[in-house]
Write an enzyme that holds these catalytic residues in place. Structure first.
Site, PDB file in Angstrom:
ATOM      1  N   ALA A 196       0.862  -1.179   0.000  1.00  0.00           N
ATOM      2  CA  ALA A 196       0.000   0.000   0.000  1.00  0.00           C
ATOM      3  C   ALA A 196       0.904   1.237   0.000  1.00  0.00           C
ATOM      4  CB  ALA A 196      -0.865  -0.016   1.248  1.00  0.00           C
ATOM      5  N   GLU A 209      -0.664  -9.211  -1.459  1.00  0.00           N
ATOM      6  CA  GLU A 209      -2.113  -9.455  -1.338  1.00  0.00           C
ATOM      7  C   GLU A 209      -2.780  -9.408  -2.710  1.00  0.00           C
ATOM      8  OE1 GLU A 209      -2.467  -6.462   1.857  1.00  0.00           O
ATOM      9  OE2 GLU A 209      -3.469  -8.018   3.015  1.00  0.00           O
ATOM     10  N   GLY A 269       0.503  -5.142   0.542  1.00  0.00           N
ATOM     11  CA  GLY A 269      -0.610  -5.085  -0.400  1.00  0.00           C
ATOM     12  C   GLY A 269      -0.229  -5.664  -1.756  1.00  0.00           C
ATOM     13  N   GLU A 306       4.122  -5.789   6.901  1.00  0.00           N
ATOM     14  CA  GLU A 306       3.323  -4.782   7.617  1.00  0.00           C
ATOM     15  C   GLU A 306       3.694  -4.666   9.084  1.00  0.00           C
ATOM     16  OE1 GLU A 306       2.209  -6.767   5.305  1.00  0.00           O
ATOM     17  OE2 GLU A 306       0.700  -5.800   4.060  1.00  0.00           O
TER      18      GLU A 306
HETATM   19  N1  3HC Z   1       4.609   3.490   0.168  1.00  0.00           N
HETATM   20  C1  3HC Z   1       5.108   4.710  -0.134  1.00  0.00           C
HETATM   21  N2  3HC Z   1       6.416   4.922  -0.404  1.00  0.00           N
HETATM   22  C2  3HC Z   1       7.230   3.860  -0.375  1.00  0.00           C
HETATM   23  C3  3HC Z   1       6.772   2.573  -0.073  1.00  0.00           C
HETATM   24  C4  3HC Z   1       5.393   2.393   0.193  1.00  0.00           C
HETATM   25  N3  3HC Z   1       4.861   1.193   0.477  1.00  0.00           N
HETATM   26  N4  3HC Z   1       7.814   1.713  -0.117  1.00  0.00           N
HETATM   27  C5  3HC Z   1       8.889   2.452  -0.432  1.00  0.00           C
HETATM   28  N5  3HC Z   1       8.546   3.745  -0.590  1.00  0.00           N
HETATM   29  C6  3HC Z   1       9.423   4.863  -0.991  1.00  0.00           C
HETATM   30  C7  3HC Z   1      10.505   5.130   0.054  1.00  0.00           C
HETATM   31  O1  3HC Z   1      10.056   6.012   1.039  1.00  0.00           O
HETATM   32  C8  3HC Z   1      11.602   5.716  -0.805  1.00  0.00           C
HETATM   33  O2  3HC Z   1      11.277   7.077  -1.036  1.00  0.00           O
HETATM   34  P1  3HC Z   1      12.453   8.157  -1.211  1.00  0.00           P
HETATM   35  O3  3HC Z   1      13.231   7.717  -2.405  1.00  0.00           O
HETATM   36  O4  3HC Z   1      11.703   9.411  -1.377  1.00  0.00           O
HETATM   37  O5  3HC Z   1      13.250   8.089   0.065  1.00  0.00           O
HETATM   38  C9  3HC Z   1      11.466   4.984  -2.129  1.00  0.00           C
HETATM   39  O6  3HC Z   1      10.155   4.428  -2.130  1.00  0.00           O
HETATM   40  C10 3HC Z   1      12.452   3.857  -2.304  1.00  0.00           C
HETATM   41  O7  3HC Z   1      12.418   3.035  -1.148  1.00  0.00           O
HETATM   42  P2  3HC Z   1      13.753   2.435  -0.521  1.00  0.00           P
HETATM   43  O8  3HC Z   1      14.777   3.492  -0.376  1.00  0.00           O
HETATM   44  O9  3HC Z   1      13.345   1.682   0.684  1.00  0.00           O
HETATM   45  O10 3HC Z   1      14.200   1.458  -1.706  1.00  0.00           O
HETATM   46  P3  3HC Z   1      14.864   0.023  -1.636  1.00  0.00           P
HETATM   47  O11 3HC Z   1      15.058  -0.374  -3.043  1.00  0.00           O
HETATM   48  O12 3HC Z   1      16.000   0.010  -0.694  1.00  0.00           O
HETATM   49  O13 3HC Z   1      13.743  -0.924  -0.997  1.00  0.00           O
HETATM   50  C11 3HC Z   1      11.548  -1.833  -0.754  1.00  0.00           C
HETATM   51  C12 3HC Z   1      12.564  -1.171  -1.701  1.00  0.00           C
HETATM   52  C13 3HC Z   1      12.070  -3.219  -0.326  1.00  0.00           C
HETATM   53  C14 3HC Z   1      10.257  -1.983  -1.497  1.00  0.00           C
HETATM   54  C15 3HC Z   1      11.369  -0.963   0.507  1.00  0.00           C
HETATM   55  O14 3HC Z   1      11.088   0.360   0.103  1.00  0.00           O
HETATM   56  C16 3HC Z   1      10.262  -1.395   1.433  1.00  0.00           C
HETATM   57  O15 3HC Z   1      10.454  -2.277   2.227  1.00  0.00           O
HETATM   58  N6  3HC Z   1       9.101  -0.729   1.331  1.00  0.00           N
HETATM   59  C17 3HC Z   1       7.994  -0.925   2.225  1.00  0.00           C
HETATM   60  C18 3HC Z   1       7.271  -2.216   1.946  1.00  0.00           C
HETATM   61  C19 3HC Z   1       6.114  -2.360   2.879  1.00  0.00           C
HETATM   62  O16 3HC Z   1       6.218  -2.168   4.070  1.00  0.00           O
HETATM   63  N7  3HC Z   1       4.961  -2.715   2.328  1.00  0.00           N
HETATM   64  C20 3HC Z   1       3.762  -2.857   3.104  1.00  0.00           C
HETATM   65  C21 3HC Z   1       3.044  -1.549   3.124  1.00  0.00           C
HETATM   66  S1  3HC Z   1       1.624  -1.554   4.183  1.00  0.00           S
HETATM   67  C22 3HC Z   1       0.463  -2.423   3.318  1.00  0.00           C
HETATM   68  O17 3HC Z   1       0.707  -2.872   2.234  1.00  0.00           O
HETATM   69  C23 3HC Z   1      -0.890  -2.541   3.980  1.00  0.00           C
HETATM   70  C24 3HC Z   1      -1.777  -3.496   3.256  1.00  0.00           C
HETATM   71  O18 3HC Z   1      -1.731  -4.726   3.874  1.00  0.00           O
HETATM   72  C25 3HC Z   1      -3.186  -3.025   3.236  1.00  0.00           C
END
Ligand code: 3HC
Ligand code: NAI
Length: 691
Positions: free
Chosen positions: A66, A108, A105, A128
């Site tokens: 998400a 998912e 997500g 998450e």
């Molecule tokens: N939402 C918004 N922005 C995000 C994001 C997300 N889910 N994931 C990454 N970003 C942004 C980061 O803030 C970063 O922004 P910046 O360049 O402005 O600093 C940019 O994307 C790149 O991220 P990273 O520097 O972390 O890049 P990497 O290549 O090192 O890692 C990644 C990539 C493994 C995808 C890592 O970003 C990550 O772990 N992201 C989060 C994944 C996550 O937690 N997903 C679950 C979200 S909650 C959800 O899905 C709820 C659902 O169940 C309903």
């Protein structure tokens, strides 16, 4: 390619539709992406030419979850649930084609697709929990239906990214593509599914993998026990477990209700707000405003470490772990042998726990060479000095290094308190000198303070950041000041904790308050672990301080079985009435009246001065931003991530409240509580310190 919107394209060729998302950086499920998916899938269901759909992403990754920036904002466009329903109920098979990471997500979405194909380097996960959340779009209900309860529990509570090969083995993906031909292979796979008339697999209907665990309470009880220590204080792991439990024991639709209810609790709660803040803070800390991303980097292919003691050994392991050869210098053979033996023992212990193989131990040890002369440090790209904390000695070493090391070598000191500018001034190349402050144990602790000297060049700072990333550290750039950022703030807590003992709080009262707040241990348990006699001398001890008295009576900490606490043979601690008596006697002799002190007061006295110091650090420019201070304290000192770090926590308490408290304390207890003028400014002008 026909565009559905700015981030989505749909193309149909030979009856296979390819729905492509392109929403950099990580294809997060923003309103635009959800809209693209919704419209795209709808169009494919209405197009009679389409027999199957491949869902694929451009850029570095499949959907990474998400869009975290949207949490807490008014919902826009189709919800994720509507999108997932549309996918799952499509009359045509939809195949997700995964590269990079399918996370949260994103996974998912993939789990509602009828089939999944991935390239070998891809990874899947439900991370998450790291954001204080749980998968809120059916992930907790669908995942166990594919991988079983045990594996699902592990995935949702750890947030681990599982490699494609393992995903294939456990059925999370159906087909492996070639690394370089995902689209082509996905289209072939889709054609096969059509040709063989394979069913529209709906994960939610699959009870096969969970039926054996229905009513198996022990499975969940045991799992809870196994993660209790690691997850103490965090709400999200428990809520994730409850969802998996619901998935196993309830029908799908009821399980989804549990998931939604618990997700809502978490996403609106303070823990997740703090952990989402930390997620962005961890990314922000890498950005140094005056250092452009194109700054030339020094490639570090070899490292020299001076001193094979506690820190030098741990520091060397970091580099050997990633295949970089290290030369360690000691002052004599005996110390060198001892240092190398400790490194080997550490690696063997890790191998015994099954985390690395015995071959890894050999490979890593082969990368570490011991030497007795500084002259061998003439070709390394990075040299880290980790000798005794003695300015004269460090200066002498840097003077010598200046004459020995090749031009362009990064010259770093691991000093924990000495002035890096003074050390740099001993060389003719102060621009190449920097502080790399590792934390003990250096092979384990995540934090690295990168101490930027007055003259340190941008390239040396940027290169140090890059090498920190390579060895898996979270690095924060800090300025030269006593204690830098972390220890400077720690000093405040330590001082107040010590003072509180002589006002009436007992060591375990203080430790308990901080432990219950979420720290791994309190200051007195920590002192016992380190040894009370560090810096204490039997010959010169005059029984003037509590520590003198404890040490004089043989209470040196854990190693002597007693310190502030009493320890049993397994090093379990318990409060000791003898210590209480010592404190009372000491206070009597000094004519101090002890009083009752509440847990709340203990926390205020220990934590608020730390926040005040944080403001002083910001005012002096010793940290780039408030969130960097939080990153230092979470990764170096165990501040609980669900409390967001001292500065974030301060904002929750209210900076105005803290300011008033400091003013009151300044009057009652003295100048140590004098509020930072920046804190006053922030409160008076209502400044947001987090932008
Ligand atoms: N939402 C918004 N922005 C995000 C994001 C997300 N889910 N994931 C990454 N970003 C942004 C980061 O803030 C970063 O922004 P910046 O360049 O402005 O600093 C940019 O994307 C790149 O991220 P990273 O520097 O972390 O890049 P990497 O290549 O090192 O890692 C990644 C990539 C493994 C995808 C890592 O970003 C990550 O772990 N992201 C989060 C994944 C996550 O937690 N997903 C679950 C979200 S909650 C959800 O899905 C709820 C659902 O169940 C309903
Ligand atoms: P230590 O005493 O365990 O190790 C220092 C080593 O340096 C000794 O083995 C000693 O023989 C060696 N040494 C001394 N002079 C030398 C010389 N001229 N040439 C080669 N080797 C020499 O000390 P420790 O704890 O490893 O500390 C090292 C540095 O790291 C200090 O500056 C300390 O302040 C800093 N530091 C220590 C932390 C800790 O928790 N121990 C944490 C962060 C930084």
């Amino acid at each position: 390619m026909p565009a559905i919107n700015e981030v989505t394209n749909l193309e149909v060729n030979s009856n296979i539709a390819v729905l492509t998302l392109n929403s950099p950086p990580v294809n997060a499920l923003s309103a635009k992406v959800r809209e693209g998916l919704h419209v795209g899938v709808k169009q494919t269901t209405e197009d009679d030419n389409v027999k199957a759909v491949v869902l694929i992403c451009e850029g570095r990754t499949f959907i990474a979850g998400a869009d975290i920036t949207e949490f807490g904002q008014a919902p826009k466009g189709p919800s994720l649930f509507e999108v997932l329903d549309m996918i799952e109920n499509s009359s045509k098979p939809i195949i997700s084609a995964i590269h990079g990471t399918a996370l949260g997500g994103g996974l998912e979405v993939a789990l509602t697709c009828h089939y999944r194909i991935a390239i070998p380097s891809a990874k899947c996960g439900l991370p998450e929990v790291k954001l204080g959340l749980l998968p809120g779009a059916g992930g907790t209900q669908r995942l166990p239906r594919v991988v079983g309860a045990q594996k699902a529990l592990q995935m949702v509570t750890s947030g681990e990214h599982v490699p494609a090969k393992e995903c294939l083995e456990m059925g999370l993906i159906d087909e492996m593509a070639n690394e370089d031909s995902l689209l082509e292979d996905a289209i072939k796979f889709a054609s096969t599914i059509v040709k063989e008339n394979r069913p529209l697999v709906k994960v939610k209907e699959n009870e096969e993998n969970i039926k054996a665990d229905k009513g198996n309470h022990a499975l969940f009880a045991d799992f809870r026990k196994s993660i209790a220590r690691r997850t103490r204080g965090f709400l999200a792991p428990e809520y994730n477990i409850q969802c998996i439990e619901a998935a196993v024991n309830k029908p799908f639709e009821e399980g989804i209700k549990v998931e939604r209810e618990l997700f809502t609790k978490l996403v609106t709660g303070s823990q997740s707000a703090a952990q989402r803040y930390v997620f962005f803070a961890e990314r922000l800390v890498n950005k140094i405003p005056d250092i452009p991303s194109e700054t030339e980097l020094i490639e570090v292919n070899s490292v020299g470490v001076i001193g094979a003691g506690t820190m030098g050994g741990g520091i060397s392991m970091n580099f050997a772990n990633v295949g970089i050869p290290v030369t360690i210098i000691e002052q004599n053979q005996e110390r060198l042998d001892r240092g190398l033996a400790i490194i080997k023992k550490n690696y063997e212990n890790t191998a015994n726990k099954g985390r690395i193989s015995m071959e890894d131990v050999e490979t890593r040890m082969a990368l570490i060479t011991g030497e007795l002369s500084l002259d061998t440090l003439n070709s390394q790209d990075l040299i880290i000095e980790a000798v005794f904390e003695n300015m004269a000695l460090k200066k002498e070493i840097f003077r010598k290094l200046d004459g020995i090391s090749k031009a362009g070598t990064i010259l770093a000191s691991n000093t924990s308190a000495l002035n890096v500018n003074e050390i740099a001034a001993e060389t003719k190349r102060p621009e190449d000198v920097i502080g790399l402050h590792f934390f003990s144990p250096a092979n384990v602790m995540k934090l690295l303070e990168i101490v930027r000297g007055e003259k340190t060049s941008k390239s040396i700072v940027a290169s140090s950041m890059a090498i920190a990333k390579k060895i898996g550290k979270i690095a924060a750039v800090v300025g030269v000041c006593p204690g830098f950022v972390g220890n400077r703030i720690l000093g405040q807590r330590q001082r107040e904790a010590n003072k509180l003992i002589l006002e009436g709080a007992l060591p375990w009262d203080i430790d308990d308050a901080l432990f219950n707040f979420g720290f791994p241990m309190g200051p007195f348990a920590m002192s016992d672990l380190a040894g009370l006699d560090i810096g204490w001398n039997k010959e010169t001890s005059k029984g003037e301080t509590l520590r003198d008295i404890l040490c004089e009576s043989g209470r040196l900490g854990q190693k002597s079985g007693k310190g502030f606490y009493l320890y049993d043979e397994n090093r379990n601690k318990s409060p000791d009435p003898e210590v209480e008596a010592i404190i009372r006697k000491f206070a009597e002799a000094k004519q101090i009246r002890l009083r009752d002190i509440s847990k709340e007061e203990i926390l205020e006295r220990c934590l608020y001065p730390m926040i005040n110091e944080g403001f002083k650090i910001l005012e002096e420019g010793m940290a780039i931003r408030a969130s960097d201070i939080d990153i230092v304290w979470i990764n170096g000192y165990g501040w609980p991530a669900y409390e967001g770090g001292p500065m974030f926590y301060g904002s929750l308490v209210g900076f105005d409240k803290i300011l008033d408290w400091l003013k009151k304390m300044e009057q009652e207890l003295g100048s140590e509580f004098k509020p930072s003028s920046y804190l006053e400014k922030v409160v008076n002008e209502n400044i947001n310190i987090f932008v």
